[in-house]
Motif scaffolding. Structure first.
Motif, mmCIF file in Angstrom:
data_model
loop_
_atom_site.group_PDB
_atom_site.id
_atom_site.type_symbol
_atom_site.label_atom_id
_atom_site.label_comp_id
_atom_site.label_asym_id
_atom_site.label_seq_id
_atom_site.Cartn_x
_atom_site.Cartn_y
_atom_site.Cartn_z
ATOM 1 N N ILE A 124 -1.191 -10.554 5.182
ATOM 2 C CA ILE A 124 -2.090 -9.386 5.250
ATOM 3 C C ILE A 124 -1.393 -8.230 5.981
ATOM 4 N N LEU A 125 -0.779 -8.542 7.110
ATOM 5 C CA LEU A 125 -0.169 -7.474 7.922
ATOM 6 C C LEU A 125 1.102 -6.911 7.275
ATOM 7 N N LYS A 126 1.857 -7.774 6.592
ATOM 8 C CA LYS A 126 3.064 -7.285 5.911
ATOM 9 C C LYS A 126 2.684 -6.326 4.775
ATOM 10 N N ARG A 127 1.660 -6.698 4.009
ATOM 11 C CA ARG A 127 1.217 -5.826 2.903
ATOM 12 C C ARG A 127 0.753 -4.475 3.447
ATOM 13 N N HIS A 128 0.054 -4.526 4.567
ATOM 14 C CA HIS A 128 -0.455 -3.306 5.203
ATOM 15 C C HIS A 128 0.710 -2.379 5.606
ATOM 16 N N ILE A 129 1.699 -2.937 6.269
ATOM 17 C CA ILE A 129 2.860 -2.136 6.704
ATOM 18 C C ILE A 129 3.609 -1.587 5.484
ATOM 19 N N MET A 130 3.789 -2.446 4.490
ATOM 20 C CA MET A 130 4.545 -2.063 3.293
ATOM 21 C C MET A 130 3.873 -0.886 2.577
ATOM 22 N N ASN A 131 2.564 -0.965 2.435
ATOM 23 C CA ASN A 131 1.846 0.102 1.740
ATOM 24 C C ASN A 131 1.882 1.408 2.555
ATOM 25 N N LYS A 132 1.688 1.264 3.863
ATOM 26 C CA LYS A 132 1.691 2.442 4.738
ATOM 27 C C LYS A 132 3.023 3.212 4.635
ATOM 28 N N TYR A 133 4.129 2.476 4.749
ATOM 29 C CA TYR A 133 5.426 3.169 4.776
ATOM 30 C C TYR A 133 5.913 3.556 3.387
ATOM 31 N N SER A 134 5.492 2.824 2.357
ATOM 32 C CA SER A 134 5.958 3.239 1.032
ATOM 33 C C SER A 134 5.295 4.559 0.637
ATOM 34 N N LYS A 135 4.090 4.816 1.175
ATOM 35 C CA LYS A 135 3.454 6.123 0.931
ATOM 36 C C LYS A 135 4.210 7.209 1.699
ATOM 37 N N LEU A 137 7.238 7.216 2.628
ATOM 38 C CA LEU A 137 8.568 7.426 2.044
ATOM 39 C C LEU A 137 8.489 8.030 0.634
ATOM 40 N N ARG A 138 7.261 8.222 0.165
ATOM 41 C CA ARG A 138 6.998 8.764 -1.173
ATOM 42 C C ARG A 138 7.689 7.945 -2.268
ATOM 43 N N LEU A 139 7.542 6.630 -2.158
ATOM 44 C CA LEU A 139 8.134 5.762 -3.173
ATOM 45 C C LEU A 139 7.244 5.730 -4.416
ATOM 46 N N ASP A 140 7.869 5.503 -5.568
ATOM 47 C CA ASP A 140 7.087 5.386 -6.798
ATOM 48 C C ASP A 140 6.615 3.955 -7.005
ATOM 49 N N ALA A 141 7.348 2.991 -6.464
ATOM 50 C CA ALA A 141 6.947 1.587 -6.600
ATOM 51 C C ALA A 141 7.626 0.748 -5.522
ATOM 52 N N VAL A 142 6.966 -0.360 -5.188
ATOM 53 C CA VAL A 142 7.596 -1.332 -4.291
ATOM 54 C C VAL A 142 7.810 -2.611 -5.091
ATOM 55 N N LYS A 178 -3.908 3.861 -10.589
ATOM 56 C CA LYS A 178 -4.343 5.254 -10.444
ATOM 57 C C LYS A 178 -4.984 5.532 -9.096
ATOM 58 N N THR A 179 -4.239 5.497 -8.037
ATOM 59 C CA THR A 179 -4.790 5.866 -6.754
ATOM 60 C C THR A 179 -3.709 6.424 -5.848
ATOM 61 N N LYS A 180 -4.126 7.430 -5.082
ATOM 62 C CA LYS A 180 -3.160 8.067 -4.176
ATOM 63 C C LYS A 180 -2.873 7.168 -2.976
ATOM 64 N N SER A 181 -3.843 6.249 -2.696
ATOM 65 C CA SER A 181 -3.703 5.475 -1.466
ATOM 66 C C SER A 181 -2.897 4.192 -1.663
ATOM 67 N N PHE A 182 -2.363 4.018 -2.851
ATOM 68 C CA PHE A 182 -1.658 2.763 -3.125
ATOM 69 C C PHE A 182 -0.407 2.991 -3.950
ATOM 70 N N VAL A 183 0.716 2.495 -3.454
ATOM 71 C CA VAL A 183 1.954 2.585 -4.226
ATOM 72 C C VAL A 183 2.031 1.326 -5.077
ATOM 73 N N ARG A 184 2.270 1.450 -6.371
ATOM 74 C CA ARG A 184 2.193 0.271 -7.239
ATOM 75 C C ARG A 184 3.213 -0.787 -6.831
ATOM 76 N N ARG A 185 2.762 -2.045 -6.932
ATOM 77 C CA ARG A 185 3.648 -3.163 -6.592
ATOM 78 C C ARG A 185 4.116 -3.821 -7.879
ATOM 79 N N VAL A 186 5.411 -4.053 -7.972
ATOM 80 C CA VAL A 186 5.952 -4.615 -9.209
ATOM 81 C C VAL A 186 6.788 -5.859 -8.914
ATOM 82 N N LYS A 187 6.805 -6.748 -9.914
ATOM 83 C CA LYS A 187 7.506 -8.029 -9.744
ATOM 84 C C LYS A 187 8.511 -8.238 -10.878
ATOM 85 N N PRO A 188 9.704 -7.663 -10.759
ATOM 86 C CA PRO A 188 10.676 -7.769 -11.857
ATOM 87 C C PRO A 188 11.153 -9.208 -12.119
#
Ligand code: AMP
Ligand code: ZN
Length: 287
Positions: A124-135, A137-142, A178-188
Protein backbone atom coordinates in the motif's frame (compact mmCIF):
# COMPACT_ATOMS: atom_id res chain seq x y z
CA UNK A 1 29.06 -22.26 -29.44
CA UNK A 2 25.67 -23.97 -29.77
CA UNK A 3 24.86 -23.07 -26.15
CA UNK A 4 25.85 -19.45 -26.72
CA UNK A 5 23.58 -19.29 -29.73
CA UNK A 6 20.61 -20.70 -27.83
CA UNK A 7 21.26 -18.20 -25.01
CA UNK A 8 21.06 -15.23 -27.31
CA UNK A 9 18.11 -16.77 -29.17
CA UNK A 10 16.04 -17.15 -25.99
CA UNK A 11 16.93 -13.61 -24.90
CA UNK A 12 15.90 -12.33 -28.32
CA UNK A 13 12.55 -14.16 -28.10
CA UNK A 14 11.89 -12.78 -24.63
CA UNK A 15 12.63 -9.22 -25.78
CA UNK A 16 10.37 -9.78 -28.79
CA UNK A 17 7.53 -10.85 -26.49
CA UNK A 18 7.97 -7.68 -24.43
CA UNK A 19 7.97 -5.52 -27.57
CA UNK A 20 4.77 -7.21 -28.74
CA UNK A 21 3.01 -6.63 -25.40
CA UNK A 22 4.01 -2.94 -25.44
CA UNK A 23 2.71 -2.56 -29.00
CA UNK A 24 -0.44 -4.67 -28.84
CA UNK A 25 -1.68 -3.19 -25.58
CA UNK A 26 -0.49 0.35 -26.37
CA UNK A 27 1.45 0.56 -23.10
CA UNK A 28 3.65 3.48 -24.19
CA UNK A 29 5.59 4.89 -27.12
CA UNK A 30 9.12 6.19 -27.64
CA UNK A 31 7.79 9.73 -27.04
CA UNK A 32 6.66 8.88 -23.49
CA UNK A 33 8.64 9.40 -20.31
CA UNK A 34 8.59 6.10 -18.42
CA UNK A 35 9.41 5.43 -14.79
CA UNK A 36 10.53 1.86 -14.14
CA UNK A 37 9.73 0.72 -10.59
CA UNK A 38 12.78 -1.29 -9.63
CA UNK A 39 13.36 -3.36 -6.51
CA UNK A 40 16.79 -4.75 -7.43
CA UNK A 41 15.23 -8.19 -7.98
CA UNK A 42 15.37 -10.15 -11.23
CA UNK A 43 12.05 -9.15 -12.81
CA UNK A 44 12.29 -5.38 -12.57
CA UNK A 45 16.05 -5.44 -13.31
CA UNK A 46 15.44 -7.44 -16.48
CA UNK A 47 12.67 -4.99 -17.44
CA UNK A 48 14.96 -2.00 -16.89
CA UNK A 49 17.65 -3.50 -19.04
CA UNK A 50 15.23 -4.51 -21.84
CA UNK A 51 13.57 -1.08 -22.01
CA UNK A 52 16.98 0.57 -22.12
CA UNK A 53 18.02 -1.77 -24.94
CA UNK A 54 14.81 -0.91 -26.82
CA UNK A 55 15.71 2.78 -26.52
CA UNK A 56 12.77 3.96 -24.44
CA UNK A 57 13.03 7.20 -22.44
CA UNK A 58 13.29 5.66 -18.97
CA UNK A 59 14.27 6.49 -15.43
CA UNK A 60 14.50 4.08 -12.48
CA UNK A 61 12.49 4.63 -9.29
CA UNK A 62 13.11 2.62 -6.15
CA UNK A 63 11.70 2.65 -2.63
CA UNK A 64 13.63 1.75 0.49
CA UNK A 65 11.39 0.24 3.16
CA UNK A 66 14.47 -0.50 5.30
CA UNK A 67 14.17 -4.29 5.40
CA UNK A 68 17.35 -5.60 7.06
CA UNK A 69 19.68 -7.74 4.93
CA UNK A 70 17.70 -6.87 1.83
CA UNK A 71 17.15 -3.21 0.91
CA UNK A 72 20.74 -2.07 1.41
CA UNK A 73 22.00 -4.78 -0.94
CA UNK A 74 19.36 -3.84 -3.53
CA UNK A 75 20.27 -0.17 -3.34
CA UNK A 76 23.96 -0.94 -3.80
CA UNK A 77 23.25 -3.01 -6.90
CA UNK A 78 20.78 -0.50 -8.37
CA UNK A 79 23.12 2.45 -7.85
CA UNK A 80 25.91 0.60 -9.65
CA UNK A 81 23.79 -0.82 -12.48
CA UNK A 82 21.98 2.44 -13.30
CA UNK A 83 25.26 4.33 -13.28
CA UNK A 84 26.80 1.82 -15.69
CA UNK A 85 23.79 1.99 -18.02
CA UNK A 86 23.46 5.75 -17.69
CA UNK A 87 19.88 5.59 -16.38
CA UNK A 88 18.74 8.28 -13.87
CA UNK A 89 17.83 6.72 -10.50
CA UNK A 90 15.45 8.21 -7.90
CA UNK A 91 15.51 6.75 -4.40
CA UNK A 92 12.58 7.25 -2.00
CA UNK A 93 12.25 5.90 1.51
CA UNK A 94 9.64 5.04 4.12
CA UNK A 95 11.62 6.92 6.79
CA UNK A 96 11.64 10.12 4.78
CA UNK A 97 8.01 9.79 3.72
CA UNK A 98 6.42 8.48 6.90
CA UNK A 99 9.07 8.84 9.61
CA UNK A 100 9.36 5.09 10.25
CA UNK A 101 10.80 1.92 8.75
CA UNK A 102 8.43 -0.86 7.58
CA UNK A 103 9.15 -2.91 10.73
CA UNK A 104 8.46 0.10 12.99
CA UNK A 105 5.21 0.82 11.15
CA UNK A 106 4.03 -2.78 11.56
CA UNK A 107 5.02 -2.83 15.24
CA UNK A 108 3.16 0.41 15.96
CA UNK A 109 0.05 -0.77 14.12
CA UNK A 110 0.08 -4.14 15.92
CA UNK A 111 0.48 -2.44 19.30
CA UNK A 112 -2.66 -0.43 18.51
CA UNK A 113 -4.54 -3.67 17.77
CA UNK A 114 -4.46 -3.51 13.96
CA UNK A 115 -3.56 -6.80 12.34
CA UNK A 116 -1.78 -5.81 9.11
CA UNK A 117 0.66 -8.17 7.39
CA UNK A 118 4.01 -6.56 6.65
CA UNK A 119 3.68 -7.35 2.92
CA UNK A 120 0.30 -5.59 2.79
CA UNK A 121 1.61 -2.43 4.51
CA UNK A 122 4.62 -2.39 2.20
CA UNK A 123 2.47 -2.77 -0.94
CA UNK A 124 0.00 0.00 0.00
CA UNK A 125 2.72 2.47 0.99
CA UNK A 126 4.95 1.70 -2.00
CA UNK A 127 2.07 2.29 -4.43
CA UNK A 128 1.29 5.56 -2.65
CA UNK A 129 4.89 6.83 -2.94
CA UNK A 130 5.17 5.65 -6.54
CA UNK A 131 2.02 7.45 -7.63
CA UNK A 132 2.92 10.63 -5.74
CA UNK A 133 6.37 10.98 -7.30
CA UNK A 134 5.46 9.80 -10.78
CA UNK A 135 3.00 12.72 -10.91
CA UNK A 136 5.67 15.12 -9.63
CA UNK A 137 8.11 13.82 -12.24
CA UNK A 138 5.41 14.20 -14.91
CA UNK A 139 5.81 10.63 -16.07
CA UNK A 140 3.50 9.22 -18.72
CA UNK A 141 3.57 5.71 -17.24
CA UNK A 142 5.13 3.63 -14.50
CA UNK A 143 6.27 0.16 -15.56
CA UNK A 144 6.52 -2.66 -13.04
CA UNK A 145 8.14 -6.08 -13.30
CA UNK A 146 4.96 -8.11 -12.71
CA UNK A 147 5.27 -11.32 -14.74
CA UNK A 148 3.10 -14.17 -16.06
CA UNK A 149 3.36 -16.11 -12.80
CA UNK A 150 2.08 -13.07 -10.84
CA UNK A 151 -0.79 -12.65 -13.31
CA UNK A 152 -1.81 -16.34 -13.14
CA UNK A 153 -1.70 -16.30 -9.33
CA UNK A 154 -3.75 -13.09 -9.14
CA UNK A 155 -6.34 -14.46 -11.55
CA UNK A 156 -6.88 -17.59 -9.46
CA UNK A 157 -6.90 -15.56 -6.23
CA UNK A 158 -9.67 -13.38 -7.68
CA UNK A 159 -11.69 -16.50 -8.59
CA UNK A 160 -11.23 -17.99 -5.11
CA UNK A 161 -12.39 -14.69 -3.56
CA UNK A 162 -15.14 -14.21 -6.16
CA UNK A 163 -13.76 -10.75 -6.94
CA UNK A 164 -14.98 -10.26 -10.49
CA UNK A 165 -14.42 -6.50 -10.63
CA UNK A 166 -10.81 -6.84 -9.57
CA UNK A 167 -10.39 -9.56 -12.17
CA UNK A 168 -11.48 -7.16 -14.94
CA UNK A 169 -8.59 -4.86 -14.02
CA UNK A 170 -5.96 -7.58 -14.27
CA UNK A 171 -4.24 -6.73 -17.57
CA UNK A 172 -0.97 -5.28 -18.92
CA UNK A 173 -2.31 -1.71 -18.60
CA UNK A 174 -4.22 -0.40 -15.61
CA UNK A 175 -7.92 0.18 -16.24
CA UNK A 176 -7.86 3.65 -14.77
CA UNK A 177 -6.40 5.86 -17.46
CA UNK A 178 -8.45 9.01 -17.69
CA UNK A 179 -7.51 10.81 -14.52
CA UNK A 180 -5.11 13.55 -13.60
CA UNK A 181 -4.51 12.02 -10.18
CA UNK A 182 -3.14 8.74 -11.47
CA UNK A 183 -0.20 7.88 -13.69
CA UNK A 184 -1.03 4.72 -15.63
CA UNK A 185 0.67 1.55 -14.46
CA UNK A 186 1.88 -0.88 -17.09
CA UNK A 187 3.23 -4.41 -16.99
CA UNK A 188 5.37 -5.14 -20.07
CA UNK A 189 6.38 -8.58 -18.65
CA UNK A 190 2.75 -9.70 -18.25
CA UNK A 191 3.21 -12.68 -20.60
CA UNK A 192 6.77 -13.60 -19.59
CA UNK A 193 7.15 -16.54 -17.16
CA UNK A 194 9.25 -15.98 -14.05
CA UNK A 195 11.60 -18.86 -14.97
CA UNK A 196 12.41 -17.20 -18.31
CA UNK A 197 13.27 -13.93 -16.54
CA UNK A 198 15.63 -15.77 -14.21
CA UNK A 199 17.33 -17.29 -17.23
CA UNK A 200 17.45 -13.92 -19.01
CA UNK A 201 19.27 -12.35 -16.05
CA UNK A 202 21.78 -15.22 -15.93
CA UNK A 203 22.33 -15.38 -19.69
CA UNK A 204 22.90 -11.63 -19.89
CA UNK A 205 24.94 -11.54 -16.67
CA UNK A 206 22.71 -8.88 -15.13
CA UNK A 207 23.66 -7.94 -11.62
CA UNK A 208 20.54 -8.59 -9.54
CA UNK A 209 19.53 -9.69 -6.07
CA UNK A 210 18.10 -13.21 -6.42
CA UNK A 211 17.15 -13.36 -2.71
CA UNK A 212 13.47 -13.33 -1.90
CA UNK A 213 12.32 -10.49 0.30
CA UNK A 214 12.59 -11.72 3.94
CA UNK A 215 9.55 -9.67 4.78
CA UNK A 216 7.38 -11.14 2.04
CA UNK A 217 5.13 -14.05 2.80
CA UNK A 218 1.69 -13.14 1.69
CA UNK A 219 0.47 -16.57 2.84
CA UNK A 220 -2.52 -16.60 0.47
CA UNK A 221 -0.47 -15.83 -2.65
CA UNK A 222 2.17 -18.36 -1.56
CA UNK A 223 -0.40 -21.16 -1.74
CA UNK A 224 -1.25 -20.30 -5.36
CA UNK A 225 2.40 -19.91 -6.30
CA UNK A 226 3.35 -23.41 -5.16
CA UNK A 227 0.14 -24.95 -6.49
CA UNK A 228 0.73 -23.48 -9.97
CA UNK A 229 4.39 -24.49 -9.97
CA UNK A 230 3.36 -28.09 -9.20
CA UNK A 231 0.75 -28.06 -11.97
CA UNK A 232 3.13 -26.52 -14.48
CA UNK A 233 5.55 -29.43 -14.04
CA UNK A 234 2.99 -31.97 -15.26
CA UNK A 235 1.01 -29.68 -17.52
CA UNK A 236 3.30 -27.14 -19.17
CA UNK A 237 1.50 -23.96 -20.29
CA UNK A 238 -0.98 -24.01 -17.41
CA UNK A 239 0.04 -20.51 -16.24
CA UNK A 240 -0.05 -19.17 -19.77
CA UNK A 241 -3.49 -20.72 -20.36
CA UNK A 242 -4.94 -19.19 -17.18
CA UNK A 243 -3.73 -15.73 -18.19
CA UNK A 244 -4.93 -16.10 -21.80
CA UNK A 245 -8.33 -17.35 -20.60
CA UNK A 246 -8.65 -14.34 -18.32
CA UNK A 247 -7.63 -11.87 -21.07
CA UNK A 248 -10.22 -13.40 -23.44
CA UNK A 249 -12.85 -13.03 -20.74
CA UNK A 250 -12.00 -9.35 -20.25
CA UNK A 251 -12.25 -8.67 -23.98
CA UNK A 252 -15.70 -10.27 -24.09
CA UNK A 253 -17.17 -8.59 -21.04
CA UNK A 254 -18.69 -5.21 -21.68
CA UNK A 255 -17.32 -2.92 -19.02
CA UNK A 256 -18.23 0.65 -18.27
CA UNK A 257 -15.59 3.14 -19.33
CA UNK A 258 -13.64 4.25 -16.33
CA UNK A 259 -14.26 7.96 -16.16
CA UNK A 260 -12.78 10.49 -13.79
CA UNK A 261 -12.37 8.55 -10.56
CA UNK A 262 -12.86 9.74 -7.01
CA UNK A 263 -9.80 10.91 -5.13
CA UNK A 264 -8.73 10.82 -1.50
CA UNK A 265 -9.81 13.93 0.39
CA UNK A 266 -6.47 14.04 2.17
CA UNK A 267 -3.80 13.37 -0.46
CA UNK A 268 -5.67 13.56 -3.77
CA UNK A 269 -4.56 10.09 -4.84
CA UNK A 270 -7.20 7.95 -6.60
CA UNK A 271 -9.51 6.21 -4.14
CA UNK A 272 -13.00 4.76 -4.14
CA UNK A 273 -13.35 5.68 -0.47
CA UNK A 274 -13.11 9.14 1.15
CA UNK A 275 -9.67 8.37 2.57
CA UNK A 276 -7.33 6.21 0.46
CA UNK A 277 -5.79 3.00 1.83
CA UNK A 278 -2.45 4.69 2.45
CA UNK A 279 -3.94 7.66 4.33
CA UNK A 280 -6.15 5.30 6.39
CA UNK A 281 -3.05 3.35 7.34
CA UNK A 282 -1.00 6.46 8.17
CA UNK A 283 -3.94 7.80 10.23
CA UNK A 284 -4.00 4.60 12.27
CA UNK A 285 -0.25 4.91 12.75
CA UNK A 286 -0.49 8.44 14.17
CA UNK A 287 -3.65 8.27 16.27
P1 AMP B 1 6.52 -7.66 -5.82
O1 AMP B 1 5.14 -7.30 -5.38
O2 AMP B 1 7.55 -7.55 -4.74
O3 AMP B 1 6.58 -8.93 -6.60
O4 AMP B 1 6.94 -6.51 -6.85
C1 AMP B 1 6.23 -6.30 -8.02
C2 AMP B 1 6.84 -5.13 -8.77
O5 AMP B 1 6.76 -3.95 -7.96
C3 AMP B 1 8.34 -5.28 -9.05
O6 AMP B 1 8.55 -6.02 -10.23
C4 AMP B 1 8.78 -3.85 -9.17
O7 AMP B 1 8.46 -3.33 -10.45
C5 AMP B 1 7.91 -3.15 -8.15
N1 AMP B 1 8.63 -3.04 -6.84
C6 AMP B 1 8.71 -3.95 -5.85
N2 AMP B 1 9.46 -3.51 -4.83
C7 AMP B 1 9.86 -2.26 -5.16
C8 AMP B 1 10.67 -1.25 -4.52
N3 AMP B 1 11.19 -1.45 -3.32
N4 AMP B 1 10.87 -0.09 -5.18
C9 AMP B 1 10.32 0.13 -6.39
N5 AMP B 1 9.55 -0.78 -7.04
C10 AMP B 1 9.32 -1.95 -6.44
ZN1 ZN C 1 -4.80 9.59 0.66
Amino acid sequence: MEKKKSKSRSSFLLEKKVRRTIREYGLFTHKDKIGVAVSGGKDSSALLSILKKLNYNIMALTINSHIPNYNAKNLRILTKVTKEQNIPLKIYSFKEEFGYTLAQIQKRLNSKGYDYQSCMICGILKRHIMNKYSKKLRLDAVATGHNLDDAAQTTLMNVFRNDFNLSLRQKPISGVIKTKSFVRRVKPLFFVPEADLKRYCKDNKLEVNFDTCPSSGGAFRGIFKSMLNKFEKDHPSVKHNIVKYQQTMIKNVKTQEYGEIETCTNCDEPSSTKLCKACTLIDKLKN
